[in-house]
Design a protein around this motif. Structure first.
Motif, PDB file in Angstrom:
ATOM      1  N   LEU A  22      -0.817  -5.013  -1.578  1.00 52.35           N
ATOM      2  CA  LEU A  22      -1.564  -3.744  -2.109  1.00 52.35           C
ATOM      3  C   LEU A  22      -1.210  -3.300  -3.616  1.00 52.35           C
ATOM      4  O   LEU A  22      -0.212  -3.798  -3.921  1.00 52.35           O
ATOM      5  CB  LEU A  22      -1.138  -2.436  -1.163  1.00 52.35           C
TER       6      LEU A  22
ATOM      7  N   ALA B 173      -3.214   6.805  -1.974  1.00 50.00           N
ATOM      8  CA  ALA B 173      -4.058   6.249  -1.239  1.00 50.00           C
ATOM      9  C   ALA B 173      -4.506   4.856  -2.012  1.00 50.00           C
ATOM     10  O   ALA B 173      -4.916   4.863  -3.057  1.00 50.00           O
ATOM     11  CB  ALA B 173      -5.236   6.932  -1.134  1.00 50.00           C
ATOM     12  N   THR B 174      -4.534   3.695  -1.307  1.00 47.94           N
ATOM     13  CA  THR B 174      -4.785   2.433  -1.949  1.00 47.94           C
ATOM     14  C   THR B 174      -5.391   1.530  -1.145  1.00 47.94           C
ATOM     15  O   THR B 174      -5.541   1.608   0.168  1.00 47.94           O
ATOM     16  CB  THR B 174      -3.471   1.751  -2.580  1.00 47.94           C
ATOM     17  N   ALA B 175      -5.932   0.412  -1.304  1.00 50.14           N
ATOM     18  CA  ALA B 175      -6.331  -0.685  -0.857  1.00 50.14           C
ATOM     19  C   ALA B 175      -6.234  -1.947  -1.306  1.00 50.14           C
ATOM     20  O   ALA B 175      -6.088  -2.372  -2.526  1.00 50.14           O
ATOM     21  CB  ALA B 175      -7.874  -0.234  -0.632  1.00 50.14           C
TER      22      ALA B 175
ATOM     23  N   GLY C 187      -0.755   2.187   7.284  1.00 50.31           N
ATOM     24  CA  GLY C 187      -2.270   1.614   6.935  1.00 50.31           C
ATOM     25  C   GLY C 187      -2.933   0.955   8.196  1.00 50.31           C
ATOM     26  O   GLY C 187      -2.218   0.597   9.270  1.00 50.31           O
TER      27      GLY C 187
ATOM     28  N   THR D 125      -6.154  -0.854   4.033  1.00 56.80           N
ATOM     29  CA  THR D 125      -5.965   0.340   3.462  1.00 56.80           C
ATOM     30  C   THR D 125      -4.934   0.938   3.701  1.00 56.80           C
ATOM     31  O   THR D 125      -4.669   0.966   4.981  1.00 56.80           O
ATOM     32  CB  THR D 125      -7.383   1.094   3.700  1.00 56.80           C
TER      33      THR D 125
ATOM     34  N   LEU E 172      -9.757  -6.244   4.656  1.00 58.60           N
ATOM     35  CA  LEU E 172      -9.441  -5.023   3.758  1.00 58.60           C
ATOM     36  C   LEU E 172      -8.288  -4.458   4.334  1.00 58.60           C
ATOM     37  O   LEU E 172      -8.206  -4.339   5.716  1.00 58.60           O
ATOM     38  CB  LEU E 172     -10.579  -4.296   3.575  1.00 58.60           C
TER      39      LEU E 172
ATOM     40  N   GLU F 236      -5.507  -6.325   0.660  1.00 60.22           N
ATOM     41  CA  GLU F 236      -5.979  -7.288   1.432  1.00 60.22           C
ATOM     42  C   GLU F 236      -4.863  -7.726   2.455  1.00 60.22           C
ATOM     43  O   GLU F 236      -3.720  -7.627   2.092  1.00 60.22           O
ATOM     44  CB  GLU F 236      -6.705  -8.453   0.949  1.00 60.22           C
TER      45      GLU F 236
ATOM     46  N   TYR G 268      -5.859  -2.312   8.847  1.00 57.59           N
ATOM     47  CA  TYR G 268      -6.831  -3.600   8.651  1.00 57.59           C
ATOM     48  C   TYR G 268      -7.741  -4.029   9.480  1.00 57.59           C
ATOM     49  O   TYR G 268      -7.701  -4.038  10.731  1.00 57.59           O
ATOM     50  CB  TYR G 268      -5.917  -4.620   8.029  1.00 57.59           C
TER      51      TYR G 268
ATOM     52  N   ASN H  95      -1.943   4.548   2.988  1.00 52.82           N
ATOM     53  CA  ASN H  95      -1.244   5.686   2.157  1.00 52.82           C
ATOM     54  C   ASN H  95       0.389   5.320   2.110  1.00 52.82           C
ATOM     55  O   ASN H  95       0.824   5.023   3.143  1.00 52.82           O
ATOM     56  CB  ASN H  95      -1.534   6.668   2.787  1.00 52.82           C
TER      57      ASN H  95
END
Length: 137
Positions: A48, A26-28, A127, A13, A11, A30, A129, A15
């Motif tokens: 993203l 805000a997003t997620a 971000g 994540t 993951l 890989e 990970y 901004n």
């Protein structure tokens, strides 16, 4: 440190803000990293979801990089970033990613960060990970 080579994925994540006056999103997504322990390199790719500020396109922010491994970590200060690929408002910029290799009795992982370092009026992005080793590869 004994860290296996191969594929690490997990993951991501973040901004991000597009444009100097854009709204923060805000997003997620890989992050995928291939460790080549024989060569001492990390090949980096991530994605993203992206929504253009004008609402005209939904696409992606894509990351591509390559770094040398040293002392259980890596940094790529010039990772390529493609924003909104395939759309008229597409642009490219750069980012920095750093990763720390960790291992234990139950497996191995890479913990890292991503930060846009190109034109701050085009893209601001921060971000992190956590990518786990996939023993199948």
């Amino acid at each position: 440190m004994e860290v296996p080579g191969g594929i690490y994925n997990g993951l991501l994540t973040a901004n991000y803000r597009v444009g100097a006056d854009g709204d923060w999103v805000a997003t997620a997504g890989e992050m995928n990293i291939w460790l080549d322990m024989a060569e001492g390199t990390a090949s980096i790719g991530g994605i993203l979801p992206y929504a253009s500020p004008d609402g005209a396109a939904n696409s992606s922010i894509q990351f591509f990089g390559e770094a040398d491994l040293a002392d259980g970590q890596f940094t790529d200060p010039d990772m390529k970033v493609m924003v909104n690929s395939g759309n008229p408002s597409f642009f490219e910029t750069t980012a920095t990613t750093s990763g720390l290799l960790i291992s234990g009795d139950d497996g191995a992982a890479i913990l890292g960060t991503v930060e846009a370092n190109g034109d701050p009026d085009a893209l601001l992005l921060e971000g992190g990970y956590a990518a786990m080793h996939d023993a199948r590869f």
